[in-house]
Design an enzyme around this catalytic site. Structure first.
Site, PDB file in Angstrom:
ATOM      1  N   GLY A   1      -3.527  -2.419   6.424  1.00 58.48           N
ATOM      2  CA  GLY A   1      -2.109  -2.470   6.124  1.00 58.48           C
ATOM      3  C   GLY A   1      -1.402  -3.571   6.894  1.00 58.48           C
ATOM      4  N   ASN A   2      -0.206  -3.917   6.444  1.00 57.12           N
ATOM      5  CA  ASN A   2       0.569  -4.971   7.091  1.00 57.12           C
ATOM      6  C   ASN A   2       0.901  -4.638   8.538  1.00 57.12           C
ATOM      7  OD1 ASN A   2       0.694  -6.376   4.620  1.00 57.12           O
ATOM      8  ND2 ASN A   2       2.547  -5.287   4.006  1.00 57.12           N
TER       9      ASN A   2
ATOM     10  N   VAL B   1      10.743   7.777  11.594  1.00 54.44           N
ATOM     11  CA  VAL B   1      11.888   6.886  11.401  1.00 54.44           C
ATOM     12  C   VAL B   1      13.064   7.584  10.727  1.00 54.44           C
ATOM     13  CG1 VAL B   1      10.405   4.850  11.307  1.00 54.44           C
ATOM     14  CG2 VAL B   1      11.055   6.001   9.171  1.00 54.44           C
TER      15      VAL B   1
ATOM     16  N   ASN C   1       8.018  -2.102   9.893  1.00 53.26           N
ATOM     17  CA  ASN C   1       7.084  -2.236   8.787  1.00 53.26           C
ATOM     18  C   ASN C   1       6.776  -0.882   8.147  1.00 53.26           C
ATOM     19  OD1 ASN C   1       5.006  -4.269   7.525  1.00 53.26           O
ATOM     20  ND2 ASN C   1       3.881  -2.371   7.828  1.00 53.26           N
TER      21      ASN C   1
ATOM     22  N   TYR D   1      12.785   1.793  -4.346  1.00 49.56           N
ATOM     23  CA  TYR D   1      12.073   0.831  -3.511  1.00 49.56           C
ATOM     24  C   TYR D   1      12.754  -0.531  -3.568  1.00 49.56           C
ATOM     25  CZ  TYR D   1       8.137  -1.735  -1.472  1.00 49.56           C
ATOM     26  OH  TYR D   1       7.357  -2.522  -0.659  1.00 49.56           O
TER      27      TYR D   1
ATOM     28  N   MET E   1      -1.579   0.849   1.124  1.00 50.43           N
ATOM     29  CA  MET E   1      -0.461   1.428   0.386  1.00 50.43           C
ATOM     30  C   MET E   1      -0.400   0.885  -1.044  1.00 50.43           C
ATOM     31  SD  MET E   1       3.614   1.255   1.242  1.00 50.43           S
ATOM     32  CE  MET E   1       4.816   1.627  -0.023  1.00 50.43           C
TER      33      MET E   1
ATOM     34  N   ARG F   1      -5.122   6.582  -5.883  1.00 50.54           N
ATOM     35  CA  ARG F   1      -5.123   8.038  -5.769  1.00 50.54           C
ATOM     36  C   ARG F   1      -4.097   8.674  -6.707  1.00 50.54           C
ATOM     37  NH1 ARG F   1      -5.619   6.778  -0.289  1.00 50.54           N
ATOM     38  NH2 ARG F   1      -3.386   7.096   0.058  1.00 50.54           N
TER      39      ARG F   1
END
Length: 268
Positions: free
Chosen positions: A23-24, A69, A95, A163, A200, A207
């Site tokens: 992941g990032n 968060v 992130n 998003y 992600m 999935r």
């Protein structure tokens, strides 16, 4: 190496979703460590944050921290820990992001609850983290805030309502924060990943949709102009290293696409 020597970086989202691709956030935490930074690896899954640090030869220069968060007090505890541990915060890297995994989708699919979750995690968390770190960096007279947005904020073909809205809001807030803090020597920039191969973006979609990883990767690849290189979390991490380093000392308020040229095609 050493471009971030002795800098203190808080990487929020330093773990990652389950999957084969890095992941990032994890890649960024590892690159920051590699470049000499002390890293607070923050994640809601502390075991995943610990795993990130264990992957680095410089992992002893980092500390894992569990935080959610969606809870401002949780973010504050993470930042307070970094200051107590190292005395300062030079880099805040946000992130964290959710999309289809939280029920996001086209307008006819998105619900009030799914919209709220995406906005809380993607945008409100970034705003609150920056708000909390601002007085710390102002007192220091320096600092860098990096927010990982998305090319979806600009790309008109994106169908995920919450998003896209959250990532567009992140760009607007980053610009506002950059201007608000320029006189204090604080820089703020956004990174806009494109169709990079992350857990992600690929594994979670596989999935949820039942499609194979190979099919998802192949379909995304057809939408990337730049061929010969498969974009990964490492590309986003390298952009973060540059923007966090003194090499970018005169850069603030920008939105840097890391997308293989995809955004260049807007309007075609």
């Amino acid at each position: 190496m050493g471009r971030l020597a002795d800098k203190v970086a808080v990487v929020i989202g330093a773990g990652q979703s389950p999957g084969e691709s890095i992941g990032n956030g994890r890649a960024t935490a590892l690159r920051f460590l590699e470049e000499g930074a002390f890293v607070l690896a923050v994640d809601r899954d502390i075991d995943s944050a610990r795993e990130t640090l264990k992957m680095s030869e410089q992992g002893a220069s980092g500390e894992p921290f569990e935080a959610d968060v969606r809870r401002v007090e949780s973010l504050k505890q993470a930042l307070d820990f970094a200051v107590s541990q190292w005395g300062r915060i030079d880099i805040l890297h946000y992130n964290v992001g959710v999309s289809v995994g939280a029920g996001d989708g086209p307008l006819e699919v998105v619900t009030e609850d799914s919209f709220d979750v995406v906005m809380e995690v993607n945008l409100r968390g970034a705003v609150m983290a920056a708000k909390l770190v601002e007085p710390i960096m102002r007192e220091q007279g320096s600092g860098v805030v990096l927010n990982v947005s998305s090319m979806s904020a600009i790309e008109t073909s994106s169908q995920n309502v919450a998003y896209r809205a959250s990532k567009a809001g992140m760009i607007a807030f980053t610009q506002q924060f950059a201007l608000r803090n320029a006189e204090f020597g604080i820089r703020a920039n956004a990174i806009l990943p494109g169709r990079v191969e992350t857990a992600m973006a690929v594994d979670t979609r596989a999935r949820l949709t039942g499609a194979s990883r190979d099919d998802i990767i192949a379909q995304r690849k057809t939408l990337i102009p730049l061929q010969g290189h498969v974009g990964t979390g490492w590309d986003v991490a390298n952009a973060a290293v540059f923007l966090a380093s003194e090499e970018a000392a005169f850069i603030t308020g920008v939105s840097l696409p890391v997308d293989g040229g995809a955004l260049v095609k807007i309007g075609w």
